[in-house]
Design a protein around this motif. Structure first.
Motif, PDB file in Angstrom:
ATOM      1  N   ALA A  39      -1.064  57.033  28.840  1.00 59.64           N
ATOM      2  CA  ALA A  39      -1.829  58.174  28.320  1.00 59.64           C
ATOM      3  C   ALA A  39      -1.119  58.749  27.091  1.00 59.64           C
ATOM      4  O   ALA A  39      -0.521  59.821  27.152  1.00 59.64           O
ATOM      5  CB  ALA A  39      -1.986  59.247  29.393  1.00 59.64           C
ATOM      6  N   PRO A  40      -1.177  58.051  25.965  1.00 64.19           N
ATOM      7  CA  PRO A  40      -0.445  58.515  24.780  1.00 64.19           C
ATOM      8  C   PRO A  40      -0.871  59.903  24.305  1.00 64.19           C
ATOM      9  O   PRO A  40      -0.078  60.623  23.700  1.00 64.19           O
ATOM     10  CB  PRO A  40      -0.739  57.442  23.730  1.00 64.19           C
ATOM     11  CG  PRO A  40      -1.885  56.664  24.245  1.00 64.19           C
ATOM     12  CD  PRO A  40      -1.910  56.816  25.731  1.00 64.19           C
ATOM     13  N   HIS A  41      -2.094  60.295  24.607  1.00 60.26           N
ATOM     14  CA  HIS A  41      -2.612  61.604  24.214  1.00 60.26           C
ATOM     15  C   HIS A  41      -2.120  62.720  25.135  1.00 60.26           C
ATOM     16  O   HIS A  41      -2.454  63.881  24.935  1.00 60.26           O
ATOM     17  CB  HIS A  41      -4.141  61.567  24.201  1.00 60.26           C
ATOM     18  CG  HIS A  41      -4.702  60.907  25.414  1.00 60.26           C
ATOM     19  ND1 HIS A  41      -4.656  59.535  25.592  1.00 60.26           N
ATOM     20  CD2 HIS A  41      -5.261  61.411  26.531  1.00 60.26           C
ATOM     21  CE1 HIS A  41      -5.184  59.238  26.773  1.00 60.26           C
ATOM     22  NE2 HIS A  41      -5.559  60.360  27.353  1.00 60.26           N
ATOM     23  N   CYS A  42      -1.312  62.376  26.150  1.00 58.07           N
ATOM     24  CA  CYS A  42      -0.761  63.362  27.088  1.00 58.07           C
ATOM     25  C   CYS A  42       0.768  63.332  27.108  1.00 58.07           C
ATOM     26  O   CYS A  42       1.390  63.887  28.013  1.00 58.07           O
ATOM     27  CB  CYS A  42      -1.284  63.109  28.493  1.00 58.07           C
ATOM     28  SG  CYS A  42      -3.060  63.364  28.653  1.00 58.07           S
ATOM     29  N   CYS A  43       1.359  62.679  26.131  1.00 56.95           N
ATOM     30  CA  CYS A  43       2.813  62.574  26.047  1.00 56.95           C
ATOM     31  C   CYS A  43       3.254  63.130  24.699  1.00 56.95           C
ATOM     32  O   CYS A  43       2.732  62.731  23.653  1.00 56.95           O
ATOM     33  CB  CYS A  43       3.256  61.129  26.203  1.00 56.95           C
ATOM     34  SG  CYS A  43       2.798  60.426  27.807  1.00 56.95           S
ATOM     35  N   PRO A  60      -2.722  60.055  34.045  1.00 58.27           N
ATOM     36  CA  PRO A  60      -3.622  60.114  35.202  1.00 58.27           C
ATOM     37  C   PRO A  60      -2.984  59.450  36.418  1.00 58.27           C
ATOM     38  O   PRO A  60      -2.276  58.440  36.291  1.00 58.27           O
ATOM     39  CB  PRO A  60      -4.857  59.333  34.735  1.00 58.27           C
ATOM     40  CG  PRO A  60      -4.790  59.378  33.249  1.00 58.27           C
ATOM     41  CD  PRO A  60      -3.332  59.358  32.908  1.00 58.27           C
ATOM     42  N   TRP A  61      -3.258  60.043  37.592  1.00 57.58           N
ATOM     43  CA  TRP A  61      -2.712  59.486  38.822  1.00 57.58           C
ATOM     44  C   TRP A  61      -3.584  59.912  39.993  1.00 57.58           C
ATOM     45  O   TRP A  61      -4.542  60.659  39.838  1.00 57.58           O
ATOM     46  CB  TRP A  61      -1.265  59.944  39.020  1.00 57.58           C
ATOM     47  CG  TRP A  61      -0.514  59.065  39.969  1.00 57.58           C
ATOM     48  CD1 TRP A  61      -0.015  59.409  41.192  1.00 57.58           C
ATOM     49  CD2 TRP A  61      -0.188  57.681  39.800  1.00 57.58           C
ATOM     50  NE1 TRP A  61       0.600  58.335  41.785  1.00 57.58           N
ATOM     51  CE2 TRP A  61       0.509  57.255  40.947  1.00 57.58           C
ATOM     52  CE3 TRP A  61      -0.426  56.753  38.789  1.00 57.58           C
ATOM     53  CZ2 TRP A  61       0.966  55.954  41.112  1.00 57.58           C
ATOM     54  CZ3 TRP A  61       0.033  55.455  38.953  1.00 57.58           C
ATOM     55  CH2 TRP A  61       0.722  55.061  40.095  1.00 57.58           C
ATOM     56  N   ILE A  62      -3.234  59.476  41.159  1.00 57.73           N
ATOM     57  CA  ILE A  62      -3.974  59.799  42.376  1.00 57.73           C
ATOM     58  C   ILE A  62      -3.388  61.074  42.982  1.00 57.73           C
ATOM     59  O   ILE A  62      -2.175  61.160  43.204  1.00 57.73           O
ATOM     60  CB  ILE A  62      -3.889  58.641  43.390  1.00 57.73           C
ATOM     61  CG1 ILE A  62      -4.460  57.364  42.755  1.00 57.73           C
ATOM     62  CG2 ILE A  62      -4.624  58.989  44.673  1.00 57.73           C
ATOM     63  CD1 ILE A  62      -4.152  56.115  43.532  1.00 57.73           C
ATOM     64  N   ASP A  63      -4.255  62.044  43.235  1.00 55.84           N
ATOM     65  CA  ASP A  63      -3.806  63.307  43.806  1.00 55.84           C
ATOM     66  C   ASP A  63      -3.132  63.079  45.157  1.00 55.84           C
ATOM     67  O   ASP A  63      -3.510  62.179  45.911  1.00 55.84           O
ATOM     68  CB  ASP A  63      -5.010  64.245  43.961  1.00 55.84           C
ATOM     69  CG  ASP A  63      -4.605  65.704  44.058  1.00 55.84           C
ATOM     70  OD1 ASP A  63      -3.459  66.044  43.693  1.00 55.84           O
ATOM     71  OD2 ASP A  63      -5.437  66.500  44.494  1.00 55.84           O
ATOM     72  N   PRO A  75      -2.427  51.206  34.911  1.00 58.64           N
ATOM     73  CA  PRO A  75      -3.523  52.196  34.927  1.00 58.64           C
ATOM     74  C   PRO A  75      -4.211  52.187  36.283  1.00 58.64           C
ATOM     75  O   PRO A  75      -4.288  51.155  36.945  1.00 58.64           O
ATOM     76  CB  PRO A  75      -4.466  51.697  33.829  1.00 58.64           C
ATOM     77  CG  PRO A  75      -3.623  50.848  32.949  1.00 58.64           C
ATOM     78  CD  PRO A  75      -2.573  50.229  33.844  1.00 58.64           C
ATOM     79  N   ASN A  76      -4.700  53.348  36.692  1.00 53.52           N
ATOM     80  CA  ASN A  76      -5.302  53.474  38.009  1.00 53.52           C
ATOM     81  C   ASN A  76      -6.700  54.055  37.878  1.00 53.52           C
ATOM     82  O   ASN A  76      -6.869  55.210  37.485  1.00 53.52           O
ATOM     83  CB  ASN A  76      -4.425  54.364  38.883  1.00 53.52           C
ATOM     84  CG  ASN A  76      -4.816  54.304  40.326  1.00 53.52           C
ATOM     85  OD1 ASN A  76      -5.994  54.397  40.645  1.00 53.52           O
ATOM     86  ND2 ASN A  76      -3.831  54.139  41.190  1.00 53.52           N
ATOM     87  N   ASP A  77      -7.712  53.268  38.225  1.00 54.97           N
ATOM     88  CA  ASP A  77      -9.108  53.708  38.123  1.00 54.97           C
ATOM     89  C   ASP A  77      -9.466  54.797  39.128  1.00 54.97           C
ATOM     90  O   ASP A  77     -10.483  55.458  38.982  1.00 54.97           O
ATOM     91  CB  ASP A  77     -10.057  52.521  38.298  1.00 54.97           C
ATOM     92  CG  ASP A  77      -9.961  51.543  37.147  1.00 54.97           C
ATOM     93  OD1 ASP A  77      -9.560  51.961  36.038  1.00 54.97           O
ATOM     94  OD2 ASP A  77     -10.282  50.359  37.350  1.00 54.97           O
TER      95      ASP A  77
END
Length: 160
Positions: A39-43, A60-63, A75-77
């Motif tokens: 997620a380059p837009h979140c680093c 993004p990740w799993i809650d 990456p995790n869908d």
């Protein structure tokens, strides 16, 4: 000020990590680069008075699941939260409102992406700091000992 990470930032990021964390929590530059690629837009790096004073890696990740340290991630869908993998500030960057700017920016991304929350693992007693920023301690099934004996999974729910 927040700005995206440039290739020339990696030595400074490694220095900041070594300054802020005990040896057991230090991740290789390759692992951190993997987080940025997710997620380059979140680093980001934090700049204050034209100096890099901190960084953030979020993806993004799993809650209710904390990713492992020291490992590259795919990456995790099924992602449902924006996970703050690492936020570190040198002392000269603290008290400048940089984390508030970061959270505002990441909340906007989280809402657009339709994730339900921001989440993190607070280490070394930082849970008190994150609680002041609206994060709530949560119990999860994963053993967090790799993060240290005071590690705490935390979540900040997003309201509509």
């Amino acid at each position: 000020m927040l700005r995206v990470i440039k290739p020339s930032d990696w030595p400074t990021i490694a220095y900041i990590q070594q300054t802020c964390y005990p040896h057991a929590l230090l991740e290789s530059v390759a692992v951190l680069q993997n987080k940025q690629q997710l997620a380059p837009h979140c680093c980001f790096v934090f700049e204050h008075q034209q100096q890099t004073v901190g960084y953030c890696f979020a993806h993004p990740w799993i809650d209710n699941q904390a990713p492992s340290l020291h490992q590259a991630l795919a990456p995790n869908d099924a992602a449902s939260t924006l996970y703050l993998h690492d936020v570190a500030l040198l002392p000269q960057g603290r008290g400048q409102g940089l984390v508030h700017q970061l959270l505002h920016h990441l909340e906007q991304f989280t809402r657009i992406s339709r994730y339900c929350s921001l989440s993190l693992v607070a280490v070394a007693g930082a849970d008190r700091y994150w609680q002041k920023l609206g994060f709530t301690p949560c119990s999860i099934s994963k053993d967090l000992n790799i993060y240290g004996d005071k590690a705490q999974y935390m979540r900040r729910e997003l309201s509509d």
